[in-house]
Design a protein around this motif. Structure first.
Motif, mmCIF file in Angstrom:
data_model
loop_
_atom_site.group_PDB
_atom_site.id
_atom_site.type_symbol
_atom_site.label_atom_id
_atom_site.label_comp_id
_atom_site.label_asym_id
_atom_site.label_seq_id
_atom_site.Cartn_x
_atom_site.Cartn_y
_atom_site.Cartn_z
ATOM 1 N N ASN A 136 7.170 10.988 0.731
ATOM 2 C CA ASN A 136 6.208 10.567 -0.294
ATOM 3 C C ASN A 136 6.807 9.407 -1.083
ATOM 4 N N LEU A 137 6.029 8.941 -2.064
ATOM 5 C CA LEU A 137 6.479 7.770 -2.825
ATOM 6 C C LEU A 137 7.756 8.052 -3.618
ATOM 7 N N GLU A 138 7.912 9.297 -3.964
ATOM 8 C CA GLU A 138 9.128 9.702 -4.664
ATOM 9 C C GLU A 138 10.359 9.305 -3.842
ATOM 10 N N ASP A 139 10.236 9.552 -2.542
ATOM 11 C CA ASP A 139 11.350 9.213 -1.650
ATOM 12 C C ASP A 139 11.582 7.708 -1.594
ATOM 13 N N PHE A 163 11.115 5.620 -3.969
ATOM 14 C CA PHE A 163 11.850 5.219 -5.161
ATOM 15 C C PHE A 163 13.318 5.616 -5.057
ATOM 16 N N LEU A 164 13.530 6.801 -4.576
ATOM 17 C CA LEU A 164 14.894 7.307 -4.428
ATOM 18 C C LEU A 164 15.689 6.406 -3.485
ATOM 19 N N ARG A 165 15.055 6.040 -2.405
ATOM 20 C CA ARG A 165 15.694 5.197 -1.415
ATOM 21 C C ARG A 165 16.044 3.830 -1.992
ATOM 22 N N LEU A 166 15.110 3.311 -2.820
ATOM 23 C CA LEU A 166 15.293 1.955 -3.335
ATOM 24 C C LEU A 166 16.313 1.897 -4.470
ATOM 25 N N ALA A 170 10.779 4.868 3.740
ATOM 26 C CA ALA A 170 11.254 6.247 3.763
ATOM 27 C C ALA A 170 11.062 6.931 5.108
ATOM 28 N N GLY A 171 10.450 6.243 6.060
ATOM 29 C CA GLY A 171 10.205 6.889 7.344
ATOM 30 C C GLY A 171 9.087 7.902 7.228
ATOM 31 N N SER A 172 8.838 8.652 8.293
ATOM 32 C CA SER A 172 7.710 9.577 8.250
ATOM 33 C C SER A 172 8.108 10.929 7.675
ATOM 34 N N ARG A 192 0.863 -1.175 0.000
ATOM 35 C CA ARG A 192 0.000 0.000 0.000
ATOM 36 C C ARG A 192 0.901 1.227 0.000
ATOM 37 N N PRO A 193 0.477 2.293 -0.680
ATOM 38 C CA PRO A 193 1.356 3.465 -0.768
ATOM 39 C C PRO A 193 1.832 3.952 0.600
ATOM 40 N N GLY A 194 0.895 4.108 1.552
ATOM 41 C CA GLY A 194 1.267 4.604 2.873
ATOM 42 C C GLY A 194 2.253 3.687 3.573
ATOM 43 N N GLU A 195 1.985 2.402 3.432
ATOM 44 C CA GLU A 195 2.813 1.377 4.050
ATOM 45 C C GLU A 195 4.232 1.405 3.480
ATOM 46 N N LEU A 196 4.320 1.559 2.161
ATOM 47 C CA LEU A 196 5.634 1.598 1.523
ATOM 48 C C LEU A 196 6.424 2.818 1.978
ATOM 49 N N ILE A 197 5.705 3.924 2.128
ATOM 50 C CA ILE A 197 6.376 5.137 2.576
ATOM 51 C C ILE A 197 6.926 4.925 3.976
#
Lengths: 302, 280
Positions: A286-289, A291-294, A224-226, A215-220
């Motif tokens: 956000n999800l951008e983060d 992706f960046l993290r991954l 990526a942390g809060s 889930r988007p929220g879960e992935l964040i």
């Protein structure tokens, strides 16, 4: 509704999809995310019968796409990335001609076309030429066309790419209302914001593989942390600061113009420790983060 | 499952169409949903019927006036018939060729590459074979319309009088099938639309001039005569001319066999090449 196992797509030597597994449940909105070349469009092409699979299994509504292409295509509504409305016909006729390929014709087709045009707010344009429509209207008409076979599954390839913010929000609202009516939606996007708004679950793809699913929220939360700390150092100190933070053990990434440091609380202290004064801001992740993290790079890299 | 549509439009409910679909479609073996693709082209044609009708009848009025009455005044007769009577069926066959060829070259290329109409049709239950066969059948229909327009004007001028001339119409359709299949094979392999011009200048236009349209090929120098014998239009013209004057010869049966031979090669070939180009 959609079920992929070890799905592979090769074009000659090039492997576009390198064995992916995913499952789309009835009534949900599922997002395929990733930069250009991640394999999203190839996955969609296989799903919509434009491209045979090179390996693995792909099922829609319990039907194997390779064995029952005709039945599968009858159950799916497809919204392509590029406008392929028929310039030889006016707005409503575009829908009626499309419906005929599904065996829907005459009064039923006409009534469906009008209802679909109501849904996408284009009824008053029904007798206009399609080339007089704006980009956003064309996209909505493509969605109306995809609904003509009353599909349980709607597949959209980058539905809002190239649209202005207002058209984009109108389209999001439309997709949400279709979801409320029980249509299962699979969409690709490279806008993280879009996925967060629309999707119940997403997978992030890169180089033909799935990096994560959830889930988007879960992935964040998980990746990526809060909050992140975004730093905007002067260009000449950019690289040095990034290296220094990483040397200090912080999870810092080059976010293209801004340094993104994950784990905002500790990061603020870390930046102070470098002794540098830089413009910084804490913001929710956000999800951008994700992706960046991954991947260690920006999502919108071409 | 419930439908997103209400009332009459709801039909059998969401996703309930595939079974009903098979029942409603004219079930021709091999052709399947081809009819609906053909119908799309017919509708697109009739949407602009005014300009199309002008083309179908307008050009023959001038062409037949020029070649039949104008040139015919000087030439008087070929093989014992008036030149106008000789040239009219040649133009019918030639225009049948052009009718099929324009639509299945530039028309089909536009639909495939520029308008992405093929892509949108392939997202429906229509298969690539049905799509190509629909293009093919419509190309032949265009040949029938163009040839028919020429025949109607020729009859009005009194250049064609024998009742057997009615047989020219189905034969125009056959000529159309041959040229649509050849043209679609070409479209499937050209890299750009401009390459289609080469097809016209090297193949279609010379064929119009060398295929016995304007004069008997027997009088050509040997090289061109052999070349002309290999061209499909030559054989189409032979048969159409026979029908026009009501004289049936064994040569017409042979010519028909040659056309069927072309068809046997290019009809499957155009489907195969198109599939190779589009389905990747």
């Amino acid at each position: 509704m959609i079920w992929a196992r070890s799905l592979v797509k090769r074009y000659g030597e090039f492997t576009a999809v390198a064995g992916v597994d995913f499952e789309v449940w009835p009534g949900e909105c599922f997002g395929l995310l990733g930069p250009n070349g991640a394999g999203k469009s190839s996955a969609i092409r296989m799903l919509t019968g434009l491209s045979p699979t090179s390996g693995g299994e792909l099922m829609v509504c319990g039907l194997d796409v390779a064995r029952n292409p005709r039945q599968v295509k009858a159950l799916v509504g497809v919204v392509p990335q590029e406008d392929n409305l028929d310039p030889d016909f006016r707005v409503r006729k575009n829908l009626e001609v499309h419906a005929r390929y599904f065996g829907v014709q005459g009064r039923v087709a006409r009534e469906r076309a009008l209802q679909a045009l109501d849904l996408v707010r284009l009824r008053e344009r029904q007798n206009d030429r399609v080339d007089t429509l704006s980009g956003g209207m064309k996209r909505r008409l493509l969605i109306a066309r995809a609904l003509m076979n009353d599909p349980p599954v709607l597949v959209l390839d980058e539905p809002t790419t190239g649209l202005d913010p207002q058209s984009r929000h109108l389209l999001w609202e439309l997709l949400r209302s279709l979801k409320r009516q029980g249509i299962t939606i699979l969409l690709t996007t490279h806008y993280m914001e879009e996925a967060a708004h629309l999707c119940d679950r997403i997978v992030i793809m890169d180089n033909g593989r799935i990096l994560v699913e959830g889930r988007p929220g879960e992935l964040i939360g998980r990746h990526a942390g809060s909050e992140v700390l975004e730093l905007r150092p002067p260009p000449e100190r950019y690289e040095a600061l990034l290296a220094r933070l990483q040397a200090l053990g912080f999870d810092a990434q080059d976010g293209g113009g801004a340094l993104v440091v994950f784990g905002a609380e500790g990061a603020a202290i870390g930046v102070e420790a470098t002794g540098e004064l830089v413009e910084s801001a804490r913001r929710p992740t956000n999800l951008e983060d994700v992706f960046l993290r991954l991947t260690g790079r920006e999502l919108r890299d071409e | 499952m419930s439908s997103i549509f209400t009332g009459e439009a709801a039909g059998t409910g969401r996703g309930g169409e595939p079974g009903a679909l098979a029942a409603r479609v004219p079930a021709l073996p091999l052709f399947g949903l081809t009819y609906w693709v053909w119908l799309r082209h017919r509708d697109a044609f009739f949407r602009v019927w005014r300009t199309e009708t002008l083309g179908i009848f307008g050009e023959p009025i001038f062409a037949l006036a020029a070649f039949g009455a104008g040139l015919g005044f000087y030439l008087r007769s070929i093989n014992g018939v008036d030149y106008a009577v000789y040239v009219a069926p040649g133009l019918v066959a030639g225009y049948a060729m052009f009718g099929a060829t324009f639509d299945t070259t530039f028309g089909a290329y536009m639909r495939m590459m520029n308008h992405r109409t093929f892509e949108s049709i392939l997202a429906t239950p229509v298969t690539i074979r049905e799509l190509v066969l629909g293009e093919w059948a419509w190309g032949a229909t265009r040949a029938l319309l163009s040839g028919g327009g020429m025949l109607a004007i020729a009859a009005a001028y009194g250049f064609v009088e024998h009742p057997a001339a009615a047989l020219m119409l189905p034969y125009c359709f056959l000529i159309g099938l041959v040229f649509a299949a050849i043209s679609l094979s070409v479209v499937a392999i050209v890299p750009a639309m401009s390459t289609l011009n080469t097809y016209f200048t090297l193949f279609i236009a010379p064929m119009f001039f060398l295929s016995g349209t304007f004069f008997p090929i027997d009088d050509l120098p040997p090289f061109f005569r052999v070349y002309a014998q290999a061209l499909p239009l030559t054989h189409g013209t032979t048969v159409v001319r026979g029908f026009a004057i009501g004289e049936f010869s064994p040569e017409m049966a042979w010519a028909t066999l040659v056309l069927l031979g072309y068809l046997a090669v290019f009809a499957p070939l155009c489907v195969w090449l198109m599939r190779r180009r589009i389905i990747k």
